[in-house]
Design a protein around this motif. Structure first.
Motif, mmCIF file in Angstrom:
data_model
loop_
_atom_site.group_PDB
_atom_site.id
_atom_site.type_symbol
_atom_site.label_atom_id
_atom_site.label_comp_id
_atom_site.label_asym_id
_atom_site.label_seq_id
_atom_site.Cartn_x
_atom_site.Cartn_y
_atom_site.Cartn_z
ATOM 1 N N ASP A 64 0.888 -1.161 0.000
ATOM 2 C CA ASP A 64 0.000 0.000 0.000
ATOM 3 C C ASP A 64 0.927 1.212 0.000
ATOM 4 O OD1 ASP A 64 -1.693 2.083 0.458
ATOM 5 O OD2 ASP A 64 -2.399 1.397 2.429
ATOM 6 N N GLU A 90 -7.047 0.681 -4.341
ATOM 7 C CA GLU A 90 -7.007 0.546 -2.885
ATOM 8 C C GLU A 90 -8.330 0.051 -2.287
ATOM 9 O OE1 GLU A 90 -5.423 4.418 -1.886
ATOM 10 O OE2 GLU A 90 -3.505 3.879 -2.787
ATOM 11 N N ASP A 108 -12.697 5.247 1.776
ATOM 12 C CA ASP A 108 -11.250 5.248 2.050
ATOM 13 C C ASP A 108 -10.727 6.681 2.059
ATOM 14 O OD1 ASP A 108 -8.532 4.943 2.135
ATOM 15 O OD2 ASP A 108 -8.364 3.622 0.397
#
Ligand SMILES: Nc1ncnc2c1ncn2[C@@H]1O[C@H](COP(=O)(O)OP(=O)(O)OP(=O)(O)O)[C@@H](O)[C@H]1O
Ligand SMILES: [Mg+2]
Length: 697
Positions: free
Chosen positions: A8, A149, A171
């Motif tokens: 990430d 993501e 997110d």
């Protein structure tokens, strides 16, 4: 040990994870400080690269050789930062960061990392995605895949092995906001809508505090901290800290220093929330946009679960907003907002290598992967296949195209946003040239200037001297990156070469305009004589239909290239209008047609012999269109004339209905130019003739 990982690559923090096949669980690979999250801060001094906590401390101390938040500027060609005597693009900084992160994690965990799945915000554009792929490769990874993501978060969170549900991932990280709504069915993930803003994240909340403090310091000491780069950098870090404290406290004090002055200020959560309310609303608007894109009344009530991801969702205002809108609490159990995206990426990395993943570890061993009470988890082994995980595109893909009236250039959308990746979308062409220039645009707007110009492709290899039918196919590949290819209708593929875009959009459009003007000048004009029978038998419905068909015919012509003359014939002939490209003049002429007018009611006129040569220009292509409903008085003479006209290059279309003589029509018309039809087919026949004049002459 050689391993593949999921990374990430965050604006503020990055996390590396791997899937342990033997145990069937995700493991977060910690850094040398025993931390899961490594701040995405880079410091370069005398060629030595420092990242993470140490670099962040240097940033907090005002070191100007540090860079943070560069992910927000990823893919922007012209953005660079000057550190350690050199210009660095965001891609360069990501490369340096990833290379150092790889070395750190490898050393700490005694592993050798080969392949990596790197996550990107769903709302990242083509340039941002390809820059991320390049950075990964330059840092020494084999980039297995780029995934969104929120989708990674759903993979890690949502797979239970049974039951169907609609899940929304909200997110909010350090620099980007993404919202994705997906249908999760057992082990399958199908995103259905996604939106975002890659410049909206925790740093905007920090900025609100920074602005407030800069103002208060200015009011008190008359000093603008913005003019002091070192102090400004220090303040940036301080403001993030204040924001975090306000997550648990209702107010906090902060000391600001500059030029030897020091001010102490209180910031309350109430003020902070008030000043950042518009940012929160922006996230809500993007959620509503997803709902309206899904349609069919989809709304908050349609969601089975809302999952919060990203460090900024710790702010109480986020949870409160969700609670208010959704009427229920978001899911928090078994979710680590910081590592869940990396966990999903690690699972995807496993799918990239083996195409299958068996989740079988003990529940709770690694927080991000939850197997909450599903039958599969009880028996210890939920099987997920690569094809179970789908993804969609957050941006429409189109190409620069001219509107059919030839007036404007638009973004003609080929792949609408929210379409599944790996699906081919084609655009068909009929084209007599041998090369075609294609400009690929990304964006929702019809206006090309509101879109990003991605690529220029030259399609070539079409057989010469003929009309070719082919399609240009567009695809978002599994990385969400654009691919273009072309093939002829017979299946042979054409060359689709991607060339660098060296002109701006306005330069391209004005060049294309100029080329079109020149091509128009070079093409021969077309002159058309329309001969309409007004003898007695045409009275009533036939004349009404003929007028309508004639109007449709004119409408289907490109009058920029053509001039039309209309002739009335019965016992004699009469020009209703001479060669003109004025639609108004032609329309007036059609209005004036009557049966039994000055030309009489008989059929003794010989329109072809009398006017078949009355064209204006030698250069123009010559076309005669005849419409009649009966036999003519002297057909043999007209056939003779028609043969001479045709041998001189005049193209003749002859349309008849009612008592028209089919054989005569075929004798006067050019090859395939005669039609004996039913009155009801008049309009469609003339539309067809207009289009064949436009495309074939
Ligand atoms: N306790 C907290 N209260 C408020 N904000 C917090 C808290 N903890 C972390 N944050 C904020 O979360 C953000 C970092 O979140 P995260 O690590 O998920 O982002 P990222 O993955 O680096 O960024 P992005 O996903 O946007 O690229 C920072 O802005 C940080 O200040
Ligand atoms: Mg993130």
């Amino acid at each position: 040990m050689k391993i593949n990982v999921g990374i990430d690559l965050g604006t503020t923090n990055s996390v590396v994870a791997t899937f342990n096949r033997a145990k069937g669980v995700v493991e977060i690979l910690k850094n040398d400080l025993e931390k899961s999250c490594t701040p995405s801060v880079v410091c370069i001094e005398n060629g030595i690269v420092t990242i993470g906590e140490e670099a962040k401390n240097m940033q907090a101390a005002g070191n100007l050789n540090t860079a943070a938040f560069y992910k927000s500027m990823m893919g922007e060609k012209d953005y660079t930062v000057f550190i350690d005597g050199k210009e660095y693009t965001p891609e360069d900084l990501s490369t340096e960061f990833l290379r150092a992160l790889k070395a750190n994690v490898e050393q700490t965990n005694n592993v050798q990392i080969e392949g990596a799945v790197i996550t990107v915000p769903a709302y990242f554009t083509e340039a941002q995605k390809t820059a991320t792929i390049r950075a990964g490769k330059r840092a020494g990874f084999e980039v297995l895949k780029i995934i969104h993501e929120p989708t990674a978060a759903i993979i890690a969170y949502g797979l239970t092995g049974s039951g169907k549900k609609n899940v929304m991932v909200y997110d909010l990280g350090g620099g980007t906001f993404d919202v994705t709504i997906a249908e999760v069915d057992g082990s399958k993930v199908v995103p259905i809508a996604t939106n975002g803003n890659h410049n909206l994240g925790g740093k905007n909340w920090d900025s609100a505090i920074r602005k407030e403090l800069i103002q208060r310091f200015l009011d008190e000491f008359g000093i603008n901290i913005e003019n002091h780069p070192e102090e400004y950098k220090m303040l940036q870090v301080k403001c993030e800290d204040v924001k975090k404290r306000l997550t648990s406290l209702s107010s906090t004090d902060v000391t600001v220093q500059c030029e030897g002055y020091s001010g102490k200020y209180e910031i309350t959560r109430e003020l902070f929330e008030m000043q950042t309310y518009n940012l929160l609303c922006e996230t809500n608007l993007l959620i509503e946009k997803c709902f309206s894109e899904i349609g069919n009344g989809f709304g908050w009530h349609s969601l089975d679960e809302v999952v919060l991801v990203g460090g900024s969702t710790r702010m109480p205002q986020v949870k409160e907003m969700i609670q208010r809108e959704y009427g229920k609490s978001p899911v928090t159990k078994n979710i680590d907002v910081d590592t869940i995206v990396a966990a999903g990426a690690a699972m995807q990395a496993q799918l990239c290598t083996d195409d299958v993943l068996v989740l079988g570890g003990a529940t709770g061993e690694v927080p991000p992967v939850s197997l909450r009470g599903s039958p599969a988890s009880r028996s210890g082994g939920l099987v997920i296949r690569g094809s179970d995980i789908q993804d969609i595109t957050a941006h429409s893909l189109g190409m620069l195209a001219l509107t059919s009236d030839g007036k404007n250039y638009v973004n003609s959308i080929i792949i609408p946003k929210n379409s599944k990746l790996n699906q081919r979308f084609g655009k068909r062409y009929t084209f007599s040239g041998t090369t075609l220039e294609v400009y690929v645009l990304q964006g929702e707007s019809k206006d090309p200037y509101d879109c990003a110009l991605l690529y220029k492709y030259i399609i070539s290899g079409m057989p010469e001297g003929q009309k070719n039918e082919f399609s240009v196919n567009f695809l978002y590949n599994s990385n969400g990156v654009v691919e273009v290819e072309a093939e002829l209708d017979d299946g042979r593929s054409l060359k689709a070469e991607q060339l660098p875009v060296t002109e701006s959009l306005s330069e391209i459009i004005s060049r294309l305009e100029k080329e079109r003007e020149e091509a128009k000048k070079a093409t021969k004009d077309i002159e058309i004589i329309f001969m309409l029978d007004t003898s007695g038998s045409m009275s009533g419905d036939p004349m009404t239909q003929a007028k309508r068909a004639l109007r449709d015919f004119i409408e289907g012509l490109d009058l920029k290239r053509m001039k039309v003359a209309i002739l009335d014939f019965a016992e004699s002939t009469r020009w209703m209008c001479h060669f003109t490209d004025s639609e108004r003049e032609l329309s007036n002429a059609i209005d004036r047609f009557t049966v039994g007018g000055p030309c009489g009611i008989g059929t003794s006129a010989k329109p072809l012999s009398t006017h078949g040569n009355d064209f204006n220009s030698k250069k123009a292509s010559k076309v005669i269109v005849v419409l009649t409903d009966g036999e003519w008085f002297d057909q043999p003479a007209e056939v003779k004339t028609a043969i001479t006209l045709k041998s001189n290059g005049v193209i003749i279309y002859a349309v008849g209905f009612g008592k028209a003589d089919e054989k005569f029509l075929s004798q006067i018309a050019s090859e395939k130019g005669s039609r004996k039809i039913d009155l009801s087919k008049l309009s469609s026949t003339f539309k067809e003739i207009a289009s064949s004049i436009a495309t074939e002459i």
